[in-house]
Design an enzyme around this catalytic site. Structure first.
Site, PDB file in Angstrom:
ATOM      1  N   HIS A 174       0.895  -1.162   0.000  1.00  0.00           N
ATOM      2  CA  HIS A 174       0.000   0.000   0.000  1.00  0.00           C
ATOM      3  C   HIS A 174       0.927   1.203   0.000  1.00  0.00           C
ATOM      4  O   HIS A 174       2.144   1.043  -0.091  1.00  0.00           O
ATOM      5  CB  HIS A 174      -0.962  -0.037   1.193  1.00  0.00           C
ATOM      6  CG  HIS A 174      -0.312   0.059   2.532  1.00  0.00           C
ATOM      7  ND1 HIS A 174       0.593  -0.874   2.991  1.00  0.00           N
ATOM      8  CD2 HIS A 174      -0.417   0.990   3.524  1.00  0.00           C
ATOM      9  CE1 HIS A 174       1.006  -0.520   4.202  1.00  0.00           C
ATOM     10  NE2 HIS A 174       0.405   0.600   4.541  1.00  0.00           N
ATOM     11  N   HIS A 180       1.308   4.000   2.209  1.00  0.00           N
ATOM     12  CA  HIS A 180       1.760   4.772   3.365  1.00  0.00           C
ATOM     13  C   HIS A 180       3.252   5.059   3.198  1.00  0.00           C
ATOM     14  O   HIS A 180       4.000   4.210   2.687  1.00  0.00           O
ATOM     15  CB  HIS A 180       1.525   3.975   4.654  1.00  0.00           C
ATOM     16  CG  HIS A 180       0.240   4.311   5.349  1.00  0.00           C
ATOM     17  ND1 HIS A 180      -0.496   3.366   6.028  1.00  0.00           N
ATOM     18  CD2 HIS A 180      -0.431   5.488   5.494  1.00  0.00           C
ATOM     19  CE1 HIS A 180      -1.573   3.954   6.565  1.00  0.00           C
ATOM     20  NE2 HIS A 180      -1.558   5.226   6.250  1.00  0.00           N
ATOM     21  N   ASP A 199       5.813   4.974   5.045  1.00  0.00           N
ATOM     22  CA  ASP A 199       6.841   4.085   5.602  1.00  0.00           C
ATOM     23  C   ASP A 199       7.038   2.827   4.756  1.00  0.00           C
ATOM     24  O   ASP A 199       7.879   1.990   5.079  1.00  0.00           O
ATOM     25  CB  ASP A 199       6.517   3.695   7.053  1.00  0.00           C
ATOM     26  CG  ASP A 199       5.159   3.047   7.223  1.00  0.00           C
ATOM     27  OD1 ASP A 199       4.157   3.625   6.753  1.00  0.00           O
ATOM     28  OD2 ASP A 199       5.087   1.944   7.812  1.00  0.00           O
ATOM     29  N   HIS A 200       6.293   2.701   3.658  1.00  0.00           N
ATOM     30  CA  HIS A 200       6.447   1.556   2.751  1.00  0.00           C
ATOM     31  C   HIS A 200       7.049   1.957   1.407  1.00  0.00           C
ATOM     32  O   HIS A 200       7.374   1.089   0.589  1.00  0.00           O
ATOM     33  CB  HIS A 200       5.091   0.853   2.564  1.00  0.00           C
ATOM     34  CG  HIS A 200       4.571   0.299   3.855  1.00  0.00           C
ATOM     35  ND1 HIS A 200       4.572  -1.059   4.134  1.00  0.00           N
ATOM     36  CD2 HIS A 200       4.119   0.922   4.972  1.00  0.00           C
ATOM     37  CE1 HIS A 200       4.107  -1.230   5.364  1.00  0.00           C
ATOM     38  NE2 HIS A 200       3.825  -0.048   5.892  1.00  0.00           N
ATOM     39  N   HIS A 247      -6.538  -3.219   6.292  1.00  0.00           N
ATOM     40  CA  HIS A 247      -5.811  -2.074   6.865  1.00  0.00           C
ATOM     41  C   HIS A 247      -6.747  -0.860   6.884  1.00  0.00           C
ATOM     42  O   HIS A 247      -6.329   0.265   6.675  1.00  0.00           O
ATOM     43  CB  HIS A 247      -4.561  -1.826   6.007  1.00  0.00           C
ATOM     44  CG  HIS A 247      -3.547  -0.903   6.589  1.00  0.00           C
ATOM     45  ND1 HIS A 247      -3.268  -0.814   7.937  1.00  0.00           N
ATOM     46  CD2 HIS A 247      -2.698   0.000   5.989  1.00  0.00           C
ATOM     47  CE1 HIS A 247      -2.307   0.069   8.129  1.00  0.00           C
ATOM     48  NE2 HIS A 247      -1.957   0.594   6.968  1.00  0.00           N
ATOM     49  N   ASP A 295       0.705  -4.063   5.969  1.00  0.00           N
ATOM     50  CA  ASP A 295       0.016  -3.605   7.187  1.00  0.00           C
ATOM     51  C   ASP A 295      -1.401  -4.163   7.211  1.00  0.00           C
ATOM     52  O   ASP A 295      -2.174  -3.943   6.278  1.00  0.00           O
ATOM     53  CB  ASP A 295      -0.060  -2.075   7.213  1.00  0.00           C
ATOM     54  CG  ASP A 295       1.290  -1.439   7.467  1.00  0.00           C
ATOM     55  OD1 ASP A 295       2.288  -2.178   7.562  1.00  0.00           O
ATOM     56  OD2 ASP A 295       1.342  -0.207   7.571  1.00  0.00           O
ATOM     57  N   HIS A 332       7.437  -5.081  10.971  1.00  0.00           N
ATOM     58  CA  HIS A 332       6.651  -3.839  11.009  1.00  0.00           C
ATOM     59  C   HIS A 332       6.120  -3.672  12.445  1.00  0.00           C
ATOM     60  O   HIS A 332       4.914  -3.666  12.691  1.00  0.00           O
ATOM     61  CB  HIS A 332       5.516  -3.868   9.999  1.00  0.00           C
ATOM     62  CG  HIS A 332       4.850  -2.518   9.828  1.00  0.00           C
ATOM     63  ND1 HIS A 332       3.954  -2.020  10.726  1.00  0.00           N
ATOM     64  CD2 HIS A 332       4.982  -1.561   8.883  1.00  0.00           C
ATOM     65  CE1 HIS A 332       3.540  -0.825  10.330  1.00  0.00           C
ATOM     66  NE2 HIS A 332       4.162  -0.514   9.215  1.00  0.00           N
TER      67      HIS A 332
HETATM   68 ZN   LIG Z   1       3.263   0.795   7.795  1.00  0.00          ZN
HETATM   69 ZN   LIG Z   2       0.035   1.363   6.542  1.00  0.00          ZN
END
Ligand SMILES: [Zn+2]
Ligand SMILES: [Zn+2]
Length: 344
Positions: free
Chosen positions: A111, A113, A115-116, A203, A226, A301
């Site tokens: 996805h 976000h 942080d990915h 998520h 996530d 994660h």
């Molecule tokens: Zn994340």
């Molecule tokens: Zn996420």
């Protein structure tokens, strides 16, 4: 006896003095620099004749620990090299693990976000400089084209500078920008030996969000991205050798947000509270994994990102002892058509 100890200490002090002086001499520095550069540039990761999963990032955005990069799992075989997500600091881990950037098959995003995806540009540049001859494919559900187009636009000037400086032979221009590959969940990549399947996860309110299953010569690795504990994921993970699963340590989070409120930090306390309902409480995963026949559950994660042994212990509280808490650079090797899992 006392004389012998005195003599040994004196010799050690003398050696330390000589060493510290020598370390500052130009010829000694040049020699050490050459040895170090040979180790860095001459080293290649050992080739393993099977399926390997390398943790190139085990952190979540909550908490800063320089020893843990954000979400990234590398899937490596002699013929393939995929990344599932590439968060901040993950490119550094990829380099430390000497993963084969010059032969990247693709990046699989779960996805979008931050942080990915934060490390995407560095992986694209690193693999281009490393010798990749074609555009890097970035796979993902609906929305991946927006992310890839945005990175390509932001780095357009940088690509131009580098091509002008190093030449089109060294840096083929067509291999510079990434290519978005949008898919519907199902089989998203396949050749004679590898099948990559994606499936929807939970998520909410982020949608779509997917996980991936990699099947290679009788071995399998699932990466959750996530998600809460999701029936869809554990159906897709049936009899998998390894499941890397997003995990949240509820007790640690509850103490954190209580302390934040007490310390007069209501905004961050609210953000931590909001996070709770879209990641999997670590205590909800083992039964589901066992019921699905998963051989090894690995938590990654990590929400919050463990800072030390104490917070790692809190993460494992209430778990059976067979589940593994991922650390960056941990490698899981699965020999073909076998039951063995080699962890180092
Ligand atoms: Zn994340
Ligand atoms: Zn996420």
């Amino acid at each position: 006896m006392i004389r012998r100890v005195t003599y040994t200490v004196a010799v050690l002090v003398l050696l330390a003095l000589v060493g510290s002086v020598a370390y500052r001499l130009a010829p000694v520095q040049d020699f050490l620099m050459k040895r170090g550069a040979l180790l860095v540039f001459g080293g290649t990761a050992e080739t393993f004749d099977g399926l390997q999963a390398v943790v190139c990032g085990s952190a979540s955005p909550l908490g800063n620990n320089p020893d843990r990069a954000q979400a990234c799992i590398a899937i490596v075989t002699p013929e393939h090299f995929f990344l599932v997500d590439v968060g901040a600091r993950a490119p550094m881990r990829i380099n430390q693990a000497q993963l084969p950037l010059n032969r990247m098959t693709g990046v699989m995003l779960t996805h979008f976000h931050s942080d990915h995806i934060a490390g995407l540009a560095d992986v694209n540049l690193g693999s281009w400089v490393g010798g990749r001859q074609e555009s890097l494919n970035v796979y993902g559900p609906e929305g991946v084209a927006t992310v890839v187009d945005g990175f390509n636009t932001a780095y357009r000037l940088d690509r131009g500078y580098r091509i002008a400086h190093h030449g089109v032979e060294l840096l083929p221009p067509a291999a510079g920008p990434m290519t978005a590959q949008t898919f519907e969940p199902g089989i998203v990549w396949q050749d004679d030996t590898m099948t990559v399947t994606s499936f929807l996860v939970d998520h909410h309110p982020i949608h779509p969000a997917v996980g991936y299953r990699f099947d290679y010569l009788g071995r399998s690795v699932v990466v959750s991205g996530d998600t809460n504990a999701s029936d869809n994921l554990f159906a897709a993970a049936e009899n998998a050798d390894i499941v890397f699963h997003d995990a949240l340590a509820r007790r640690a989070l509850d103490i954190m947000r209580g302390s934040m409120a007490e310390a007069g930090r209501p905004r961050i306390a609210q953000i931590v509270t909001d996070v709770i309902d879209y990641h999997a409480d670590s205590l909800t995963l083992e039964d589901a994994a066992n019921a699905a026949g998963v051989k090894q559950l690995v938590l990654y994660h990590l929400v919050p990102t463990p800072m030390n042994d104490l917070t790692e212990d809190m993460f494992m509280r209430g778990l059976s002892g067979t589940t593994i808490l991922a650390h960056d650079l941990q490698t899981f090797s699965l020999p073909p058509n076998s039951e063995e899992i080699i962890i180092r």
